[in-house]
Design an enzyme around this catalytic site. Sequence first.
Site, PDB file in Angstrom:
ATOM      1  N   SER A 267       3.131  -6.516   5.473  1.00  0.00           N
ATOM      2  CA  SER A 267       3.956  -6.091   6.599  1.00  0.00           C
ATOM      3  C   SER A 267       3.181  -6.190   7.924  1.00  0.00           C
ATOM      4  CB  SER A 267       4.454  -4.678   6.316  1.00  0.00           C
ATOM      5  OG  SER A 267       5.550  -4.350   7.133  1.00  0.00           O
TER       6      SER A 267
ATOM      7  N   ASP B  30      13.807  -9.810   1.661  1.00  0.00           N
ATOM      8  CA  ASP B  30      13.296  -8.976   2.756  1.00  0.00           C
ATOM      9  C   ASP B  30      14.235  -9.148   3.956  1.00  0.00           C
ATOM     10  OD1 ASP B  30      11.802  -7.846   4.886  1.00  0.00           O
ATOM     11  OD2 ASP B  30       9.916  -8.306   3.875  1.00  0.00           O
TER      12      ASP B  30
ATOM     13  N   HIS C  74      11.878  -5.636   1.423  1.00  0.00           N
ATOM     14  CA  HIS C  74      10.549  -5.570   2.028  1.00  0.00           C
ATOM     15  C   HIS C  74       9.535  -4.945   1.074  1.00  0.00           C
ATOM     16  CE1 HIS C  74       7.638  -5.698   5.174  1.00  0.00           C
ATOM     17  NE2 HIS C  74       7.468  -4.399   5.196  1.00  0.00           N
TER      18      HIS C  74
END
Lengths: 340, 340
Positions: free
Chosen positions: B130, B286, B315
């Site tokens: 991320s 995602d 995600h």
Amino acid sequence: MSVDYKLYDLGDFRLQRGATLRGAKLAYKTFGTLSPAKDNAIVYPTWYSGQHPDNEWLIGKGMALDPDKYFIVIPNMLGNGLSSSPSNTPEPYNASRFPQITAYDNVRAQHQLVTEHFGITKLPLVTGWSMGALQTFHWGAMYPDMVERIAPFCGSAKCSRHNFVFLEGVKAALTADAAFNNGWYGDKKPEKGLRAMARVYAGWGFSQAFYRQELDLKALGYSSLEDFLVAFWEGFFLPKDANNLLTMLWTWQNGDISDNELYNGDFRKALGAIKAKAYVMPGRTDLYFPPEDSEFEVAHMPNAKLIVFESVWGHFAGGPGTSPVDVKFLDEKLKELLNS
Amino acid sequence: MSVDYKLYDLGDFRLQRGATLRGAKLAYKTFGTLSPAKDNAIVYPTWYSGQHPDNEWLIGKGMALDPDKYFIVIPNMLGNGLSSSPSNTPEPYNASRFPQITAYDNVRAQHQLVTEHFGITKLPLVTGWSMGALQTFHWGAMYPDMVERIAPFCGSAKCSRHNFVFLEGVKAALTADAAFNNGWYGDKKPEKGLRAMARVYAGWGFSQAFYRQELDLKALGYSSLEDFLVAFWEGFFLPKDANNLLTMLWTWQNGDISDNELYNGDFRKALGAIKAKAYVMPGRTDLYFPPEDSEFEVAHMPNAKLIVFESVWGHFAGGPGTSPVDVKFLDEKLKELLNS
């Protein structure tokens, strides 16, 4: 301002969740003329926060919804500010005491208008975008012998769990504003909450690809991303009444064609009961009504076809007239369906 | 409570956007032993709102990030509450006066730690999830001769416009709470805003399919969807400091490996300058780092391979250890990359 719609008196309208809306009103607008045989009516319900003028982009001479051929009825959703809503209902059911309204309630009210007021017994088509699609599915499941065709686009027959969560975010943003005051904001609207809600919505309404291709600038003509967020999104929600928005949001979150005495929560059974010839039209990149949910619906409907908007416009592939290419595609499919 | 990390003194740290963070601190934790040749170090930055313990799921005996083989450094992001942050910086740069921090600043600080404190000149691997991936890309672009391999997973080298909009919604929900008070909330945290932000995030973090398959209940063991929203999501954000969250959010929204004097905004050039062998690993579902953005990156990197998590965990395919199947897949790919 002249009023371009009529109010139908629903009387003391008993709601699915127990309350009675006394002197309930259904606001509607019609286009075209009802044939002597009363066999040319199309019902075209409104979407989340929309009102009948927001539906008119799909109606026109030469289009599928041609007022020269069809009698088109746009009923406004309960809670949308024109039909009975938190904002226009007298005490004691006003503002945040406005009762919970289901899609079932909405469609029963619309059915009352169509049958008792207009004397219509057959509907060649019911169609609608988004929450209009939810109501369209309800028409098919609640009145299977009356509805000959349905074309729900960018919507679902039941609010998915993910869609429910997306709406929880919208609701939380709106109500985080202290000015919301549990719905008792009076004349001082929760402006911060409405703007926050708009910004939350902005990421959901259009797809990743839409933003990647800068269609907010290149197709819609906004001058920057921030301009799009302020002028399009905040500008859209700011004039709306917060309690109205929350009423419709509840309707959406609790939408389910099987949640009634006809199907007792058996979703497959409710889908299977829809006799209408159906074109179920999701958008390929719609982030809250993804095609997978429509596939499930179509697989359990006896007479349905899945037709996907191959579009990067996300939820806005289906409306409200924002994406010309998709409008054309939709109109062609509606013509095909009506002629079948 | 014993402290399991160290603080590196960055001195008077000049930031990319102009402020100087005097006596800036970088909190970090290491695993394993630095080899005499100093050639076995892995840098593994933290993610949005995460701290070093939230990264440890990927480290272990027999795993790719094996402390018996590698010297693993987890630097905490500036703004995350352990490194210099709004919540721990003295006046006058405290709270909502904390300066804007870029990913470039973060990686420059980490580079200072790694080179000046540890004397490391080569890094076999930088990896992260991320916003950790954002920093990983920065390592590759800022220090191309030092970084031999990168494995950014579920992240991007530049915040996409859609991702930016998603974060606008998160920010708007948090700051709609009057208790936020422009960041001067003192000891009375903006609880409503933090909870609202959590609900907004909930729809983005996991995919439509995740919710459709009820993995919140069936895989993660929550007792209902609402339990998941309260216990997992609200429970996650409530203990965090709002100004810290907004600092990191700004870092994220303004992340761009080319936004510096090396590349002057030329994104393709910055991607092209990454010499490291790269495994770029997005998640198929995602919602804010879709594979399409990674495809673009890989196409413009000289030595990169696209490897997609074929996962419904959105995600969370990439972290933080939530989806065991995906963790296994990631670990195997990291082993493959490290052995190449």
